[in-house]
Design an enzyme around this catalytic site. Structure first.
Site, PDB file in Angstrom:
ATOM      1  N   CYS A 143      -2.083   7.583   4.180  1.00  0.00           N
ATOM      2  CA  CYS A 143      -1.117   6.508   3.973  1.00  0.00           C
ATOM      3  C   CYS A 143      -1.216   5.471   5.087  1.00  0.00           C
ATOM      4  CB  CYS A 143       0.297   7.095   3.901  1.00  0.00           C
ATOM      5  SG  CYS A 143       1.561   5.910   3.392  1.00  0.00           S
ATOM      6  N   CYS A 144      -1.231   5.947   6.344  1.00  0.00           N
ATOM      7  CA  CYS A 144      -1.367   5.032   7.480  1.00  0.00           C
ATOM      8  C   CYS A 144      -2.687   4.270   7.413  1.00  0.00           C
ATOM      9  CB  CYS A 144      -1.297   5.807   8.798  1.00  0.00           C
ATOM     10  SG  CYS A 144       0.344   6.416   9.249  1.00  0.00           S
ATOM     11  N   CYS A 154       8.997   7.802   7.332  1.00  0.00           N
ATOM     12  CA  CYS A 154       8.413   8.658   8.376  1.00  0.00           C
ATOM     13  C   CYS A 154       9.079   8.481   9.734  1.00  0.00           C
ATOM     14  CB  CYS A 154       6.917   8.393   8.493  1.00  0.00           C
ATOM     15  SG  CYS A 154       5.987   8.741   6.982  1.00  0.00           S
ATOM     16  N   CYS A 190       7.606   3.204   9.796  1.00  0.00           N
ATOM     17  CA  CYS A 190       7.951   3.100   8.382  1.00  0.00           C
ATOM     18  C   CYS A 190       9.205   3.933   8.092  1.00  0.00           C
ATOM     19  CB  CYS A 190       6.793   3.604   7.523  1.00  0.00           C
ATOM     20  SG  CYS A 190       5.335   2.540   7.591  1.00  0.00           S
ATOM     21  N   CYS A 247      -0.337   6.192  14.591  1.00  0.00           N
ATOM     22  CA  CYS A 247      -0.599   5.841  13.199  1.00  0.00           C
ATOM     23  C   CYS A 247      -2.077   5.705  12.896  1.00  0.00           C
ATOM     24  CB  CYS A 247       0.110   4.538  12.855  1.00  0.00           C
ATOM     25  SG  CYS A 247      -0.447   3.146  13.847  1.00  0.00           S
TER      26      CYS A 247
END
Length: 243
Positions: free
Chosen positions: A119-120, A204, A201, A227
């Site tokens: 995702c990062c 998270c 985010c 990240c």
């Protein structure tokens, strides 16, 4: 003969500015030929306004890259607009993954639940790398007191294969940050007062309890501490520093 490698350039810069104050390091970083084209990368997070204010003083036209992961807190997006306008920053560039990338990698917005690294990577690392391709160096707000792999930070460090990183606040203490915020009457990120000393985010990031490390709320419950936009020895760092 001068050492033209990244390590050599970083070493010369650290020797040249070793005893300079943070704002002087920043002022010289935007004009020193050993750095070339420079941008500031800012999350507009809990302490970001310090460097943003310094930039507004010494180089308000410096490119500022803000990565909108499209999963940020609404408060962060509002704060980014407020601070940019208040400080008169004239070249803030909002960086984000394209709609096609989002549809391909995370169509239902749940990727962070089972693969935070992936995702990062597509929401933050890849868009930033694309944006930084036109620059020779970038400025970060990292500081030694934040712990982890940041405890040995210097003002200038190599980012293989081609770029340098500049950390003007590397030697600051937590109290220096708070003093600067107060002395310059800078607006605080609204989530700080709600227990978020480090803000990423929304899915998270969680509040930090008294006595916890300031970054304990980032990816809580995992060993992930970064990240992925920072590199050591040319390798992306998403968890603990490689041995």
């Amino acid at each position: 003969m001068l050492d033209g490698t990244l390590d050599g350039r970083a070493g010369r810069l650290n020797d040249r500015y070793r005893h300079h104050a943070a704002i002087d390091v920043l002022r010289r970083a935007v004009s020193d030929p050993d750095l070339g084209r420079v941008a500031l990368v800012s999350s507009f997070g809990a302490e970001s306004v310090v460097l943003l204010h310094m930039v507004s003083v010494v180089a308000p036209g410096l490119p500022v890259l803000f990565i909108d992961t499209q999963m940020l807190f609404p408060e962060t997006l509002a704060y980014q607009r407020e601070v940019s306008a208040r400080l008169g920053l004239t070249d803030v560039r909002v960086i984000r993954a394209g709609a096609a990338e989002v549809a391909r990698h995370d169509p239902d917005g749940t990727l962070h639940q089972f693969d935070t690294d992936a995702c990062c990577d597509f929401r933050k690392t890849v868009p930033l790398e694309n944006a930084l391709s036109e620059f020779d160096a970038w400025i970060t707000g990292r500081k030694r007191f934040q712990g982890g792999q940041r405890t040995e930070l210097e003002f200038f460090e190599p980012e293989p294969p081609l770029r340098l990183r500049v950390n003007p606040l590397a030697h600051w203490r937590a109290g220096d940050v708070q003093d600067y915020l107060a002395e310059n009457n800078l607006p605080r990120h609204p989530l700080v007062a709600r227990g978020y000393p480090s803000i990423g985010c929304a899915p998270c990031t969680s509040p930090v309890r008294p006595g916890e490390d300031p970054r304990a709320g980032r990816w809580r419950g995992s060993d992930k501490t970064e990240c992925g936009i920072h590199f050591i020895g040319g390798r992306m760092v998403r968890g603990k520093v490689p041995a």
